[in-house]
Scaffold this motif. Structure first.
Motif, mmCIF file in Angstrom:
data_model
loop_
_atom_site.group_PDB
_atom_site.id
_atom_site.type_symbol
_atom_site.label_atom_id
_atom_site.label_comp_id
_atom_site.label_asym_id
_atom_site.label_seq_id
_atom_site.Cartn_x
_atom_site.Cartn_y
_atom_site.Cartn_z
ATOM 1 N N LYS A 245 0.840 -1.198 0.000
ATOM 2 C CA LYS A 245 0.000 0.000 0.000
ATOM 3 C C LYS A 245 0.874 1.246 0.000
ATOM 4 O O LYS A 245 2.008 1.217 0.454
ATOM 5 N N ALA A 246 0.311 2.332 -0.494
ATOM 6 C CA ALA A 246 1.041 3.603 -0.515
ATOM 7 C C ALA A 246 1.249 4.113 0.903
ATOM 8 O O ALA A 246 0.546 3.714 1.834
ATOM 9 N N LEU A 247 2.217 4.984 1.066
ATOM 10 C CA LEU A 247 2.464 5.629 2.353
ATOM 11 C C LEU A 247 2.846 7.074 2.100
ATOM 12 O O LEU A 247 3.162 7.454 0.978
ATOM 13 N N VAL A 248 2.780 7.870 3.165
ATOM 14 C CA VAL A 248 3.191 9.271 3.080
ATOM 15 C C VAL A 248 4.133 9.551 4.241
ATOM 16 O O VAL A 248 3.809 9.238 5.390
ATOM 17 N N VAL A 249 5.317 10.099 3.926
ATOM 18 C CA VAL A 249 6.242 10.531 4.979
ATOM 19 C C VAL A 249 6.107 12.046 5.104
ATOM 20 O O VAL A 249 5.839 12.751 4.120
ATOM 21 N N TYR A 250 6.271 12.539 6.323
ATOM 22 C CA TYR A 250 6.125 13.959 6.614
ATOM 23 C C TYR A 250 7.418 14.515 7.205
ATOM 24 O O TYR A 250 8.091 13.826 7.973
ATOM 25 N N ASN B 17 18.596 11.087 0.799
ATOM 26 C CA ASN B 17 18.693 12.371 1.495
ATOM 27 C C ASN B 17 17.326 12.912 1.932
ATOM 28 O O ASN B 17 17.248 13.977 2.518
ATOM 29 N N VAL B 18 16.235 12.182 1.651
ATOM 30 C CA VAL B 18 14.899 12.603 2.092
ATOM 31 C C VAL B 18 14.754 12.275 3.569
ATOM 32 O O VAL B 18 14.761 11.125 3.974
ATOM 33 N N ARG B 19 14.645 13.328 4.372
ATOM 34 C CA ARG B 19 14.497 13.170 5.824
ATOM 35 C C ARG B 19 13.028 13.302 6.187
ATOM 36 O O ARG B 19 12.294 14.053 5.564
ATOM 37 N N PHE B 20 12.605 12.554 7.204
ATOM 38 C CA PHE B 20 11.213 12.612 7.634
ATOM 39 C C PHE B 20 11.114 12.375 9.132
ATOM 40 O O PHE B 20 12.010 11.809 9.748
ATOM 41 N N ALA B 21 10.004 12.851 9.716
ATOM 42 C CA ALA B 21 9.803 12.737 11.162
ATOM 43 C C ALA B 21 8.595 11.887 11.519
ATOM 44 O O ALA B 21 8.447 11.458 12.660
ATOM 45 N N SER B 22 7.711 11.642 10.536
ATOM 46 C CA SER B 22 6.541 10.801 10.786
ATOM 47 C C SER B 22 6.078 10.179 9.480
ATOM 48 O O SER B 22 6.455 10.610 8.390
ATOM 49 N N VAL B 23 5.239 9.146 9.599
ATOM 50 C CA VAL B 23 4.763 8.410 8.422
ATOM 51 C C VAL B 23 3.363 7.873 8.697
ATOM 52 O O VAL B 23 3.024 7.550 9.826
ATOM 53 N N VAL B 24 2.559 7.781 7.629
ATOM 54 C CA VAL B 24 1.246 7.155 7.722
ATOM 55 C C VAL B 24 1.127 6.184 6.530
ATOM 56 O O VAL B 24 1.509 6.514 5.412
ATOM 57 N N PHE B 25 0.627 4.988 6.804
ATOM 58 C CA PHE B 25 0.490 3.942 5.787
ATOM 59 C C PHE B 25 -0.951 3.892 5.313
ATOM 60 O O PHE B 25 -1.880 4.019 6.095
ATOM 61 N N ASN B 26 -1.124 3.663 4.013
ATOM 62 C CA ASN B 26 -2.443 3.588 3.393
ATOM 63 C C ASN B 26 -3.283 4.811 3.763
ATOM 64 O O ASN B 26 -4.380 4.676 4.318
ATOM 65 N N PRO B 27 -2.775 6.014 3.478
ATOM 66 C CA PRO B 27 -3.506 7.228 3.856
ATOM 67 C C PRO B 27 -4.801 7.346 3.061
ATOM 68 O O PRO B 27 -4.938 6.768 1.989
ATOM 69 N N ARG B 28 -5.716 8.119 3.569
ATOM 70 C CA ARG B 28 -7.004 8.311 2.871
ATOM 71 C C ARG B 28 -6.860 9.284 1.750
ATOM 72 O O ARG B 28 -6.061 10.063 1.605
#
Length: 104
Positions: free
Chosen positions: A67-72, A93-104
Motif C-alpha cells: 500500500k502507498a504511504l506518506v512521509v512527513y 537524502n529525504v528526511r522525515f519525522a513521521s509516516v502514515v500507511f495507506n492514507p485516505r
C-alpha cells in the motif's frame, strides 16, 4: 423463559466474536529507513491510517508494503508530505519525522 435468555446471550456473544475476528488492517510487507550512523531500521506489517512518529533522525524511506504511504517532514504527520507508492523508495537524502500507511 429460562432457556431463551442463555441462548440469546450465547448467540449475541457468537455474533460479536464473528464481527471482531476480521483481519487487522495493516500494510502487508515492510517499511525500511536509515537512522543515525547509517543503521537500517524496519517495521513489519505497519498499521493502516495511523500516524507513526520516528523516535530519532530518519531518512531514505523504502516502501516494501503493498500500500502507498506518506512521509512527513515534521512530527504528528505535519509539514511537507511525500507520497511513496508500493515497492518504491525516496532518495537517501529525504528526511522525515513521521509516516502514515495507506492514507485516505
Amino acid at each position: 423463559m429460562r432457556l431463551c435468555r442463555p441462548l440469546a446471550v450465547a448467540l449475541g456473544g457468537l455474533a460479536l466474536a464473528v464481527i471482531t475476528m476480521g483481519p487487522a488492517a495493516a500494510a502487508e510487507g515492510s517499511f525500511v529507513w536509515v537512522g543515525p550512523k547509517g543503521k537500517a531500521y524496519a517495521i513489519q506489517n505497519p498499521p493502516d491510517r495511523k500516524c507513526l512518529e520516528m523516535a530519532q533522525a530518519a531518512r531514505g524511506p523504502q516502501n516494501a508494503t503493498k500500500k502507498a504511504l506518506v512521509v512527513y517532514s515534521k512530527a504528528k504527520c505535519k509539514g511537507t508530505a511525500r507520497r511513496i507508492a508500493p515497492g518504491h523508495s525516496a532518495s537517501g537524502n529525504v528526511r522525515f519525522a513521521s509516516v502514515v500507511f495507506n492514507p485516505r
